[in-house]
Every structure is written in structure tokens, then in C-alpha cells.
Design a protein around this motif. Structure first.
Motif, PDB file in Angstrom:
ATOM      1  N   LEU A  17     -81.866 -32.757 -12.907  1.00 41.65           N
ATOM      2  CA  LEU A  17     -81.816 -32.073 -11.612  1.00 41.65           C
ATOM      3  C   LEU A  17     -81.799 -33.087 -10.480  1.00 41.65           C
ATOM      4  O   LEU A  17     -82.601 -34.027 -10.465  1.00 41.65           O
ATOM      5  CB  LEU A  17     -83.047 -31.168 -11.452  1.00 41.65           C
ATOM      6  CG  LEU A  17     -83.088 -30.325 -10.181  1.00 41.65           C
ATOM      7  CD1 LEU A  17     -82.355 -29.006 -10.414  1.00 41.65           C
ATOM      8  CD2 LEU A  17     -84.507 -30.038  -9.744  1.00 41.65           C
ATOM      9  N   VAL A  18     -80.896 -32.882  -9.527  1.00 36.87           N
ATOM     10  CA  VAL A  18     -80.884 -33.650  -8.279  1.00 36.87           C
ATOM     11  C   VAL A  18     -81.320 -32.724  -7.145  1.00 36.87           C
ATOM     12  O   VAL A  18     -80.854 -31.583  -7.060  1.00 36.87           O
ATOM     13  CB  VAL A  18     -79.490 -34.228  -7.970  1.00 36.87           C
ATOM     14  CG1 VAL A  18     -79.470 -34.860  -6.573  1.00 36.87           C
ATOM     15  CG2 VAL A  18     -79.091 -35.267  -9.005  1.00 36.87           C
ATOM     16  N   VAL A  19     -82.196 -33.216  -6.297  1.00 39.19           N
ATOM     17  CA  VAL A  19     -82.638 -32.478  -5.108  1.00 39.19           C
ATOM     18  C   VAL A  19     -82.149 -33.238  -3.885  1.00 39.19           C
ATOM     19  O   VAL A  19     -82.411 -34.439  -3.753  1.00 39.19           O
ATOM     20  CB  VAL A  19     -84.175 -32.356  -5.033  1.00 39.19           C
ATOM     21  CG1 VAL A  19     -84.559 -31.417  -3.907  1.00 39.19           C
ATOM     22  CG2 VAL A  19     -84.759 -31.930  -6.354  1.00 39.19           C
ATOM     23  N   VAL A  20     -81.459 -32.550  -3.001  1.00 38.75           N
ATOM     24  CA  VAL A  20     -80.960 -33.167  -1.776  1.00 38.75           C
ATOM     25  C   VAL A  20     -81.824 -32.687  -0.621  1.00 38.75           C
ATOM     26  O   VAL A  20     -81.880 -31.487  -0.330  1.00 38.75           O
ATOM     27  CB  VAL A  20     -79.482 -32.807  -1.528  1.00 38.75           C
ATOM     28  CG1 VAL A  20     -78.942 -33.590  -0.329  1.00 38.75           C
ATOM     29  CG2 VAL A  20     -78.641 -33.068  -2.771  1.00 38.75           C
ATOM     30  N   ALA A  42     -84.709 -37.056  -6.359  1.00 35.88           N
ATOM     31  CA  ALA A  42     -84.789 -36.415  -5.040  1.00 35.88           C
ATOM     32  C   ALA A  42     -84.425 -37.458  -3.987  1.00 35.88           C
ATOM     33  O   ALA A  42     -84.989 -38.560  -3.976  1.00 35.88           O
ATOM     34  CB  ALA A  42     -86.197 -35.872  -4.790  1.00 35.88           C
ATOM     35  N   VAL A  43     -83.478 -37.106  -3.109  1.00 32.38           N
ATOM     36  CA  VAL A  43     -82.963 -38.080  -2.147  1.00 32.38           C
ATOM     37  C   VAL A  43     -82.935 -37.497  -0.741  1.00 32.38           C
ATOM     38  O   VAL A  43     -82.892 -36.281  -0.551  1.00 32.38           O
ATOM     39  CB  VAL A  43     -81.529 -38.527  -2.531  1.00 32.38           C
ATOM     40  CG1 VAL A  43     -81.521 -39.221  -3.878  1.00 32.38           C
ATOM     41  CG2 VAL A  43     -80.557 -37.347  -2.534  1.00 32.38           C
ATOM     42  N   ASP A  44     -82.940 -38.390   0.234  1.00 28.74           N
ATOM     43  CA  ASP A  44     -82.774 -37.998   1.627  1.00 28.74           C
ATOM     44  C   ASP A  44     -81.998 -39.077   2.354  1.00 28.74           C
ATOM     45  O   ASP A  44     -82.214 -40.280   2.109  1.00 28.74           O
ATOM     46  CB  ASP A  44     -84.126 -37.786   2.308  1.00 28.74           C
ATOM     47  CG  ASP A  44     -83.998 -37.023   3.617  1.00 28.74           C
ATOM     48  OD1 ASP A  44     -84.284 -35.812   3.629  1.00 28.74           O
ATOM     49  OD2 ASP A  44     -83.580 -37.628   4.630  1.00 28.74           O
ATOM     50  N   ALA A  45     -81.127 -38.665   3.253  1.00 29.76           N
ATOM     51  CA  ALA A  45     -80.322 -39.631   4.001  1.00 29.76           C
ATOM     52  C   ALA A  45     -81.163 -40.468   4.942  1.00 29.76           C
ATOM     53  O   ALA A  45     -80.808 -41.605   5.266  1.00 29.76           O
ATOM     54  CB  ALA A  45     -79.237 -38.891   4.786  1.00 29.76           C
ATOM     55  N   VAL A 180     -96.856 -34.576  -1.413  1.00 30.07           N
ATOM     56  CA  VAL A 180     -96.104 -33.835  -2.428  1.00 30.07           C
ATOM     57  C   VAL A 180     -95.087 -34.758  -3.092  1.00 30.07           C
ATOM     58  O   VAL A 180     -94.926 -34.750  -4.330  1.00 30.07           O
ATOM     59  CB  VAL A 180     -95.414 -32.606  -1.808  1.00 30.07           C
ATOM     60  CG1 VAL A 180     -94.491 -31.936  -2.831  1.00 30.07           C
ATOM     61  CG2 VAL A 180     -96.440 -31.603  -1.309  1.00 30.07           C
ATOM     62  N   ALA A 181     -94.396 -35.578  -2.303  1.00 26.52           N
ATOM     63  CA  ALA A 181     -93.397 -36.492  -2.863  1.00 26.52           C
ATOM     64  C   ALA A 181     -94.042 -37.526  -3.781  1.00 26.52           C
ATOM     65  O   ALA A 181     -93.515 -37.838  -4.866  1.00 26.52           O
ATOM     66  CB  ALA A 181     -92.635 -37.182  -1.736  1.00 26.52           C
ATOM     67  N   ARG A 182     -95.180 -38.083  -3.369  1.00 24.98           N
ATOM     68  CA  ARG A 182     -95.875 -39.042  -4.226  1.00 24.98           C
ATOM     69  C   ARG A 182     -96.347 -38.377  -5.519  1.00 24.98           C
ATOM     70  O   ARG A 182     -96.308 -38.991  -6.595  1.00 24.98           O
ATOM     71  CB  ARG A 182     -97.086 -39.644  -3.502  1.00 24.98           C
ATOM     72  CG  ARG A 182     -96.755 -40.707  -2.468  1.00 24.98           C
ATOM     73  CD  ARG A 182     -98.031 -41.380  -1.963  1.00 24.98           C
ATOM     74  NE  ARG A 182     -98.729 -42.066  -3.035  1.00 24.98           N
ATOM     75  CZ  ARG A 182    -100.017 -41.908  -3.328  1.00 24.98           C
ATOM     76  NH1 ARG A 182    -100.758 -41.054  -2.651  1.00 24.98           N
ATOM     77  NH2 ARG A 182    -100.562 -42.590  -4.312  1.00 24.98           N
ATOM     78  N   THR A 183     -96.798 -37.137  -5.414  1.00 31.09           N
ATOM     79  CA  THR A 183     -97.241 -36.428  -6.612  1.00 31.09           C
ATOM     80  C   THR A 183     -96.059 -36.198  -7.547  1.00 31.09           C
ATOM     81  O   THR A 183     -96.186 -36.351  -8.775  1.00 31.09           O
ATOM     82  CB  THR A 183     -97.899 -35.083  -6.240  1.00 31.09           C
ATOM     83  OG1 THR A 183     -98.931 -35.320  -5.272  1.00 31.09           O
ATOM     84  CG2 THR A 183     -98.523 -34.425  -7.458  1.00 31.09           C
ATOM     85  N   VAL A 191     -87.829 -40.681  -6.400  1.00 36.18           N
ATOM     86  CA  VAL A 191     -87.822 -40.210  -5.019  1.00 36.18           C
ATOM     87  C   VAL A 191     -87.298 -41.341  -4.144  1.00 36.18           C
ATOM     88  O   VAL A 191     -87.918 -42.396  -4.046  1.00 36.18           O
ATOM     89  CB  VAL A 191     -89.231 -39.775  -4.566  1.00 36.18           C
ATOM     90  CG1 VAL A 191     -89.191 -39.254  -3.124  1.00 36.18           C
ATOM     91  CG2 VAL A 191     -89.784 -38.697  -5.496  1.00 36.18           C
ATOM     92  N   ARG A 192     -86.138 -41.098  -3.486  1.00 38.72           N
ATOM     93  CA  ARG A 192     -85.480 -42.152  -2.714  1.00 38.72           C
ATOM     94  C   ARG A 192     -85.105 -41.688  -1.320  1.00 38.72           C
ATOM     95  O   ARG A 192     -84.488 -40.632  -1.151  1.00 38.72           O
ATOM     96  CB  ARG A 192     -84.210 -42.613  -3.441  1.00 38.72           C
ATOM     97  CG  ARG A 192     -84.441 -43.178  -4.837  1.00 38.72           C
ATOM     98  CD  ARG A 192     -85.320 -44.426  -4.801  1.00 38.72           C
ATOM     99  NE  ARG A 192     -85.484 -44.978  -6.129  1.00 38.72           N
ATOM    100  CZ  ARG A 192     -84.689 -45.885  -6.676  1.00 38.72           C
ATOM    101  NH1 ARG A 192     -83.652 -46.342  -5.982  1.00 38.72           N
ATOM    102  NH2 ARG A 192     -84.918 -46.333  -7.890  1.00 38.72           N
ATOM    103  N   THR A 193     -85.480 -42.483  -0.335  1.00 31.00           N
ATOM    104  CA  THR A 193     -85.035 -42.279   1.033  1.00 31.00           C
ATOM    105  C   THR A 193     -83.855 -43.204   1.303  1.00 31.00           C
ATOM    106  O   THR A 193     -83.503 -44.047   0.476  1.00 31.00           O
ATOM    107  CB  THR A 193     -86.163 -42.557   2.035  1.00 31.00           C
ATOM    108  OG1 THR A 193     -86.556 -43.948   1.926  1.00 31.00           O
ATOM    109  CG2 THR A 193     -87.373 -41.677   1.745  1.00 31.00           C
TER     110      THR A 193
END
Length: 507
Positions: A17-20, A42-45, A180-183, A191-193
């Protein structure tokens, strides 16, 4: 591994699963998926909580407002999720907040009676959600004397008492997102920014590293679009009607002695209020507006002067001291990702969320609100699992404490700096231990920026080493909230730069 990272180094080529999007919903989706045993990216721009999730009222709502609009299902869901946050998953990041409706001469006895009935209905929601009275006490009527003891700055003329109720308050909305992201990362999620999705379907995403320009493609069994008001950029079939909500920031001494939130009715409205919300850092937030937004959506919304004036006027009517424009030391605005439901005011649109599957299989989750993020994430992952024919465990996030969580009595016994406990719970020990690796003494690591700015070097260092911060903006605008007050931000910048330098030697 609970460290968050920026960029695309060492990413897998394929995941379940990818989360945008890494606002509260996207971070919640990542946690839900990872705790079900799915390999997750999970990524964010930009950064964690870069969008709407850092511009909220910092409240954990029980749904009373939605009940007033006849949205019983949304109200009950909010009450249930509030109880889960306050009693199970994040007691370290939430607290009970007393809320006072002052009964001024402008509030008729009929209006007071309606408000009292509404508060009783809200308490019925609490009971139905199985949230204990020790967490959120029942509402009650208070005398004028008691109301003034809780809010000494109230206008005394015509004050005949008040109605006291309780709701939930967050330490900080962006801190909830980060936790939540660290968990999620602790359960194996990547988890990538600074990882921008340039194209997405239901089975792949094209990524660009915003730090280096490098591009990658990652394939997946399912992709979830959790980009909030920007959801239409990836899913052209989604139609939203964003609305802007603005808050003001005041110094606590502008309304001295305030120990409760004050709810001020908006003149001419039966179920709209302005809230005066004391914060633990010596500030007060005043909000909230609900204005439709047309045209291109900015990355960082700006409050309008009309909204600022409106909030000052509504709140000033409840207090003895007139509020002036110069009392406003900061202001912020967020965009709500509301589903388009035809003509009408955005304030009347439902806060229900929706999970939609597009032509390519891309799953988009929109609508909703911060309090119900966990349920939104659960529904999104359920849909993604079904569409991608994934083998996954059941949802366990309702009983999965976030990192640092512990019962409040246990948190109270921790012999650690109170600010760190309030913001990190039991992880306060990890924050301090990490900072001590710099070789500096506790006096220096725990010294606040100033009497008005309580942020410390210890938490800024941890923001870099464990929470993925890569620059001053990350540290001051999202890992802490100093950036809400420009003058305080300027005072904290040297400490943030020092934290980046110190942390670079620890990584």
C-alpha cells in the motif's frame, strides 16, 4: 525504527500500500495499514502536517456542533473517536477542556434553555460513546461569581451565570500527526517527506525527491490518496468545496486569568459560536470562521482582514476589555476538504467523510475532520484491501496506543520536565536522552527560548533526529508551533539553526 526521513533513498520498489499525503488522515492510514501487517509507504511532497492538519482549533470534538445540524451519525462517531483518543490511544497528547457559555444580557432565557438542552444532548453522546465522567464531567450551570472566577475578563454587566461543559483539547494538532507517523514507522511503515507524487494510479506512483530531483516509480497493490483539499490534483473525478477557517492568536495577558474556553454566540445565528481557547504556551486562540474558497488553492492559506475583524467583534462583546487589531499577534487559516453537495453555505455542508474509488482503482478519502481521522483511515484501508485483494489483519488502531501514551496518573508520576511529558508522554525520556548525546548539560538543553517562548533545544534536536525535520521551517512551523507568532518565530530561529547543526553530528 521510529525515525522519519526525507527523500527517496533506500525505498522498496514494491509495497502492498502507498499512502499519498501525510496530514492526520494519511498518517492514520499508514498506521492502520502497518498494524494490519501490510508493507506500507507513506509520502508527502512537503512535510508532516504541512496542510490543513496544522491549522485546526487543536480540539478533539465530541460532535455537539454536528448534532445541532441534525448530523446524528457524525456526532456519535465524533464522540466515540474523542473517547478513543483521550482514554486509549493518546491520553498524553489530549486533556479535558472546560468550556463556558457566559449567559450575558444578549442571551435570552429561551436561547439559554436551548443551549442547556444541547449540552445535555452532548453529554448523552459522551455516555453512549462510553467515555467516563472522570475524563469529561457532565455539564452544569454556574453562578456569575463562579463564571468570573474561571474567566475574570468577562463583561460583568448583565452576566447572570454560565453553562459549563467539557470537551477534549489537543496539545498540538501537528504533534498528533507526527506521533501517529512515528508510530506507523515503529510498525514498519516507510514514512517519507519531500517525496512528491507526480502521477498516481491504483497500482503505482511516480515520485520525485524534492531535495535532490531524483525520480522513482513504486508499484503497489493499492494506493490511497489522502491529500485533503488537494485530492483533485491526483483524482480528477473528485469535486470538493473547500472552506477557510481562520483563527487569531492573542497573548494570554490580553484576557488575563482565563482558565476555561469561552464560547461566544455569533449574533443572529442559532448554532454558530466563536471560541476563545487558552493554550498551555501562554497564548489564546480565537476562532473560527467558515468562508468558501474559490480559485487555485494556496499551499499556505492567509486569513482575510474581514475574518479577523469579525472574530474580534464577536469575542469583544463577551469581555470587558475591548479587543483591538493590535492585540492580534498572529493569525492562521486552514482549508476544509468538504465534499460538494450543491448550493448553500459551506458551514452547512456535512463533515462526513467519504472513501471513493476512481477509474484506475485509486482510493481517495476526503471530508471528515481531525477528531475522526482514525475511522477515516480504517474505512480507507478497508476499501484498499478489498480492491487490491490484499491479505490483511483486522483493524486494531482503536486499541493501539501511540508512542508515548500512558494513563494520565502514570504520566503525572514521571520525574521528567513537564513540557516534554506534555508533548511526548513517556517518550520524554527518549527526547532528553537523545539531546544529551550532544554533550550539553540539561540546563542548556531545557532552557526556553524566552519567557514568552517555551520551546527548548532538546525538543528541536529530537525533531531532527527522530521526526524527519530538515530545516528551520519544519522545526518552528510544524514540530513546534512557534511559527504561529512571527515575533516569537524570529526569536527561536537561532536555536532551531543550532539544533540542526547539533543533530547533524548525531545522525
Amino acid at each position: 525504527m521510529t525515525h522519519l526521513r526525507a527523500g527517496l533513498d533506500d525505498l522498496p520498489d514494491h509495497v502492498d500500500l502507498v499512502v499519498v499525503g501525510l496530514g492526520i488522515t494519511g498518517a492514520g492510514v499508514a498506521l492502520d495499514a502497518a498494524t494490519r501487517g501490510l508493507t506500507t509507504l507513506a509520502v508527502d511532497a512537503h512535510d508532516l502536517a504541512f496542510g490543513t492538519s496544522r491549522w485546526s482549533s487543536k480540539l478533539v470534538h465530541g460532535g455537539l456542533r454536528y448534532l445541532a445540524h441534525g448530523q446524528v451519525g457524525v456526532a456519535h462517531e465524533s464522540a466515540v473517536e474523542r473517547g478513543i483518543l483521550m482514554e486509549v490511544t493518546a491520553p498524553h497528547l489530549t486533556r479535558p477542556l472546560p468550556m463556558l457559555v457566559p449567559l450575558m444580557s444578549s442571551v435570552s432565557r429561551f436561547q439559554a434553555g436551548l443551549t442547556r438542552l444541547g449540552l445535555r444532548a452532548g453529554d448523552a453522546l459522551r455516555i453512549s460513546a462510553h467515555t467516563g465522567a472522570e475524563t469529561l464531567p457532565a455539564p452544569r450551570r454556574v453562578s456569575a461569581t463562579e463564571a468570573l472566577r474561571m474567566a475574570p475578563a468577562l463583561r460583568r454587566d448583565g452576566l447572570r451565570g454560565g453553562l459549563l461543559s467539557w470537551d477534549g483539547q489537543l496539545e498540538d494538532d501537528a504533534r498528533l500527526v507526527t506521533t501517529v507517523a512515528r508510530t506507523a514507522a515503529s510498525y514498519g511503515a516507510h514514512v517519507r517527506t519531500r517525496a512528491r507524487v507526480t502521477a498516481a494510479t491504483g497500482t503505482r506512483v511516480d515520485l520525485r525527491d524534492e531535495l535532490t530531483g531524483v525520480t522513482r516509480t513504486v508499484t503497489a497493490r493499492a494506493v490511497v490518496n489522502a491529500t485533503g483539499v488537494w485530492a483533485g490534483d491526483l483524482a480528477a473525478d473528485i469535486t470538493l468545496r473547500p472552506s477557510r477557517g481562520t483563527h487569531l492568536v492573542l497573548r494570554a495577558d490580553t484576557l488575563p486569568g482565563l482558565t476555561v474556553a469561552v464560547t461566544a454566540p455569533v449574533p443572529g445565528e442559532t448554532n454558530r459560536f466563536a471560541l476563545v481557547l487558552p493554550q498551555p504556551d501562554g497564548t489564546v486562540y480565537v476562532g473560527l470562521t467558515d468562508e468558501p474558497v474559490d480559485g487555485p488553492l494556496p499551499d499556505v492559506p492567509e486569513p482575510s482582514e474581514a475574518e479577523i475583524g469579525f472574530l474580534l467583534d464577536v469575542v469583544a462583546a463577551a469581555f470587558a476589555r475591548p479587543l483591538r487589531r493590535e492585540d492580534v499577534i498572529g493569525a492562521f487559516a486552514g482549508l476544509r476538504p468538504l465534499l460538494d453537495a450543491g448550493p448553500g453555505r459551506t458551514s452547512d455542508l456535512s463533515r462526513e467523510h467519504a472513501v471513493l474509488t476512481g477509474p484506475t482503482g485509486l482510493v481517495t478519502v476526503v471530508g471528515g475532520k481531525l477528531t475522526t481521522y482514525r475511522r477515516m483511515a480504517q474505512d480507507a484501508v478497508d476499501t484498499a484491501v478489498a480492491h487490491g485483494d490484499l491479505s490483511a489483519g483486522r483493524c486494531v488502531t482503536a486499541t493501539t496506543p501511540l508512542l508515548g501514551a500512558a494513563p494520565r496518573d502514570e504520566l503525572a508520576r514521571l520525574e521528567l520536565p513537564a513540557r516534554l511529558v506534555r508533548r511526548y508522554g513517556t517518550d520524554a525520556a527518549l527526547v532528553l536522552a537523545t539531546a544529551r548525546r550532544t554533550g550539553l548539560g540539561d540546563d542548556e538543553l531545557l532552557a526556553p527560548v524566552s519567557d514568552r517562548v517555551p520551546v527548548t533545544l532538546a525538543e528541536l534536536v529530537f525533531g531532527v533526529t527522530h521526526e524527519g525535520a530538515v530545516d528551520v521551517d519544519d522545526l518552528l512551523d510544524r514540530r513546534t508551533r512557534v511559527g504561529l507568532v512571527p515575533v516569537d518565530r524570529a526569536a527561536a530561529e537561532p536555536l532551531a539553526r543550532r539544533a540542526l547543526e547539533l543533530a547533524s553530528q548525531l545522525v
